[in-house]
Design an enzyme around this catalytic site. Sequence first.
Site: not given
Length: 92
Positions: A47-49
């Site tokens: 997940s990027g965030s």
Amino acid sequence: DDSLRRFVTFEPRANVAMSVNLLVEPTRSDADAGFIVLQADRAHPMSGSNCICVVTALLESGRVPMSEPETVVRLDTPAGLIVARAACRNGQ
């Protein structure tokens, strides 16, 4: 065994909108740390965030040494090696 994921992502400790970043030792020698994203529906490979949160926590806690103006952090994830570049200024 899925009990750890359920324990940290279900009520009363969490809710369906929350996620947990489980920091682990990397399995790769070229990584600074490893992490697994745990959410109410399943464990996610990346997940990027969540990656942004993990890099910030590693740098600001001193687990990964910070160097200004930029620090490269390598993360071992189920999706593979993630190389993040963090802009650093005044210890943040």
